[in-house]
Design an enzyme around this catalytic site. Structure first.
Site, PDB file in Angstrom:
ATOM      1  N   ASP A 221       0.838  -1.198   0.000  1.00 13.53           N
ATOM      2  CA  ASP A 221       0.000   0.000   0.000  1.00 13.53           C
ATOM      3  C   ASP A 221       0.879   1.257   0.000  1.00 13.53           C
ATOM      4  OD1 ASP A 221      -2.781   1.089   0.412  1.00 13.53           O
ATOM      5  OD2 ASP A 221      -1.866   1.937   2.202  1.00 13.53           O
ATOM      6  N   GLU A 280       1.550  -0.679  -5.008  1.00 15.41           N
ATOM      7  CA  GLU A 280       0.594   0.377  -5.318  1.00 15.41           C
ATOM      8  C   GLU A 280       1.404   1.663  -5.333  1.00 15.41           C
ATOM      9  OE1 GLU A 280      -3.127   3.035  -3.801  1.00 15.41           O
ATOM     10  OE2 GLU A 280      -1.428   2.552  -2.540  1.00 15.41           O
TER      11      GLU A 280
HETATM   12  C1  NOJ Z   1      -4.447   3.004  -0.894  1.00 10.36           C
HETATM   13  C2  NOJ Z   1      -5.594   2.111  -0.569  1.00 10.36           C
HETATM   14  O1  NOJ Z   1      -5.914   1.365  -1.705  1.00 10.36           O
HETATM   15  C3  NOJ Z   1      -6.711   3.013  -0.117  1.00 10.36           C
HETATM   16  O2  NOJ Z   1      -7.909   2.314   0.008  1.00 10.36           O
HETATM   17  C4  NOJ Z   1      -6.306   3.665   1.176  1.00 10.36           C
HETATM   18  O3  NOJ Z   1      -7.293   4.594   1.554  1.00 10.36           O
HETATM   19  C5  NOJ Z   1      -4.975   4.400   1.038  1.00 10.36           C
HETATM   20  N1  NOJ Z   1      -4.005   3.640   0.318  1.00 10.36           N
HETATM   21  C6  NOJ Z   1      -4.387   4.679   2.381  1.00 10.36           C
HETATM   22  O4  NOJ Z   1      -3.938   3.495   2.968  1.00 10.36           O
END
Ligand code: NOJ
Length: 557
Positions: A221, A280
């Site tokens: 993440d 991500e």
């Molecule tokens: C990316 C995640 O996919 C999202 O859902 C989240 O709100 C943010 N990162 C913060 O962790």
């Protein structure tokens, strides 16, 4: 000087070695499960790990290779689990650690791999470290694991810098003793200070904890956010919303993050079983995304440039070509994704005019959106590399754009001026049966209300129904495997095509996508494998209706 230095140049020898290995993840189709909305095993209205376990055979039969689960760790759920209070515990709302262990075993027995979410940029404000840091007060070394600072202004009444939270409002919150702490997301999500050695030690240990349980990988993440620029410099009047995603920010895509991933990679490589990391990482360009997947770093990164593209042949061709060109030198597979839990589902994005971004609040032309979504899926699954599916897209689900305000939970919604806030619309629990309580999601209700027409979109309603979106996905995934694995390889051969049409060959396989609102006539390329709509073939030509993708093979034709 940051603990993390700038990167060495890409290692071409390593890239060659890596490219020679056609490992499972290079061409895998990975299905995202959003645990709270997938299947509810105990009937409390909230999805859980028992629910996921019970539906694993469905995923195996769908034909995916792996399942990525969004966070199910102990969490106050200020951001639906992306605020982790204990990285080694399962939240009781989702089950127990034993359930997680059983889920991994069940999946493996079915030939499915399990990827879990890792949230290293920030913890929950209820994490033991943050609670202790807060309790110990200014000057405590425990505060150094986060970014605590005195404020600016005469009485420290102004935030330490001008950064804004991604969810809107300042990225800083003041605590009762007067100091401020940094949170790039909600105030309940304080950012870790990755210059502190304890943070790195802790995450290396967390990695091992889940690797020992047997997971096959991690989705990282906010992989682009861990390292902040030295001194936390102001943006200085530049418009953050305009810069985000278009520029390297003092808090995003700093080169120092790569040293962290090189360390993590050595840990993963100690384990058997071909395990992976997927980043991500929202970066300004696909070329910068490629930095995250150099041979000694992470394995894959989501292709958000692809996800953000309009249903337009020229735009798609450009992003596909550029992606393949960017990934080839580092030996990483391209990835393709159309939907996830943070963006409006693509059936609704494509139902609306282009250029509205990834947070859309209008239903648009539903029939058009579904036609395009089906065509877009066949295009995506024909590309070399790995593809990500988001739960419910195989049912052609649209976003729920009319959720009443009182049921909304997206923290961004409540912080107002953020870039989004409408993510609840893609998080509504999915329908399994035509009728019954929550359409088979569970024995009770559903934490977000499902529209009444969802029974007709359920797995039960679509199974065995010719032409249904679910059957299209099943057929596409079966053909993808059968065609010497369409995901393998790293390039496509573009074919001449009329404006608005995308055509490419991959060996004996040919894909043609008509992104226009008119029917087009193209050469037929052999034996028809699959099409997202009915096509008419006569005398070596094929008439493709508007917004349709076709797969052909010249083998045995
Ligand atoms: C990316 C995640 O996919 C999202 O859902 C989240 O709100 C943010 N990162 C913060 O962790």
């Amino acid at each position: 000087m940051s603990q993390y230095s700038a990167d060495p140049a890409p290692h071409s020898a390593l890239a060659t070695v890596a490219a020679a290995h056609r490992d499972w993840w290079r061409h895998a189709v990975i299905y995202q499960v959003y645990p709270r909305s997938f299947a509810d095993g105990d009937g409390d209205g909230m999805g859980d790990l028992q629910g996921v376990r019970s539906r694993l055979p469905y995923l195996r039969d769908l034909g995916v290779d792996a399942v990525w689960l969004s966070p199910f760790y102990a969490s106050p759920q200020a951001d639906a689990g992306y605020d982790v209070a204990d990285y080694r515990a399962v939240d009781p709302m989702f089950g127990t650690l034993l359930d997680a262990d059983a889920l991994v075993r069940d999946a493996h027995a079915l030939g499915l791999r399990i990827i879990v979410d890792l949230v290293p940029n920030h913890s929950s404000d209820q994490h033991e470290w943050f609670k202790r840091a807060l309790a110990e007060g200014p000057g405590s070394p425990l505060r150094d694991r986060y970014h605590f600072r005195p404020g600016k202004g005469e009485d420290g009444e102004l935030p330490p810098n001008d950064w804004e939270s991604i969810f809107g409002g300042p990225a800083w919150t003041r605590v009762p003793d007067g100091e401020w702490y940094l949170h790039l997301f909600a105030p309940e999500q304080p950012d870790f200070n990755w210059d502190h050695p304890a943070v790195g030690d802790e995450f290396r240990s967390i990695l091992r904890f889940w690797l020992d349980i047997g997971v096959d990988g991690f989705r990282v993440d906010v992989a682009h956010g861990l390292v902040k620029a030295e001194g936390l410099p102001d943006l200085g009047g530049r418009d953050q919303l305009k810069l985000l995603g278009n520029d390297v920010m003092p808090f995003f895509d700093q080169d120092g993050v790569h040293a962290i991933y090189r360390q993590w990679r050595t840990i993963l490589d100690e384990y058997s079983g071909d395990r992976i990391f997927v980043a991500e990482a929202w970066t300004p360009t696909i070329e910068r995304t490629a930095h995250y997947v150099r041979p000694d770093e992470l394995h894959q990164a989501f292709n958000f440039q692809y996800l953000s593209s309009a249903w337009d042949a020229a735009e798609l061709r450009e992003v596909i070509a550029r992606t393949l060109d960017a990934m080839r030198p580092v030996g990483a597979p391209a990835t393709w994704v159309l939907s996830n839990h943070d963006v409006t589902r693509h059936a609704t994005r494509f139902a609306n005019p282009p250029g509205l971004g990834t947070q859309i609040r209008t239903a648009g032309d539903r029939a058009l959106g579904l036609r395009r979504a089906r065509a877009a899926t066949l295009l995506m699954l024909a590309l070399p590399g790995s593809a990500y599916l988001y739960q419910g897209e195989e049912l052609g689900l649209p976003d729920v754009v009319d959720l009443p305000d009182e049921v909304r939970q997206d923290p961004a919604y409540f912080r107002g001026a953020g870039q989004d806030g409408f993510r609840d619309g893609c998080r509504v629990p999915i329908p399994w049966t035509r009728d019954g309580s929550s359409y088979g999601f569970g024995g009770g209700g559903s934490w977000l209300p499902q529209p009444p027409e969802w029974g007709g979109l359920s797995v039960q309603a679509q199974t065995g129904t010719p032409g249904s979106t679910l059957e299209l996905y099943r057929a596409a995934l079966a053909v993808r495997r059968a065609q010497a694995d369409l995901g393998a390889g790293e390039s496509v051969e573009w074919l001449k095509a009329p404006d608005g049409v995308l055509a490419f060959r991959r060996g004996e396989f040919v894909c043609v996508a008509n992104t226009t609102g008119e029917s087009v006539t193209t050469p037929a390329h052999g034996r028809l494998l699959l099409a997202s709509d009915e096509i008419a073939e006569t005398g070596g030509e094929a008439k493709l209706p508007a917004d349709t993708t076709v797969w052909w093979t010249t083998a045995g034709a």
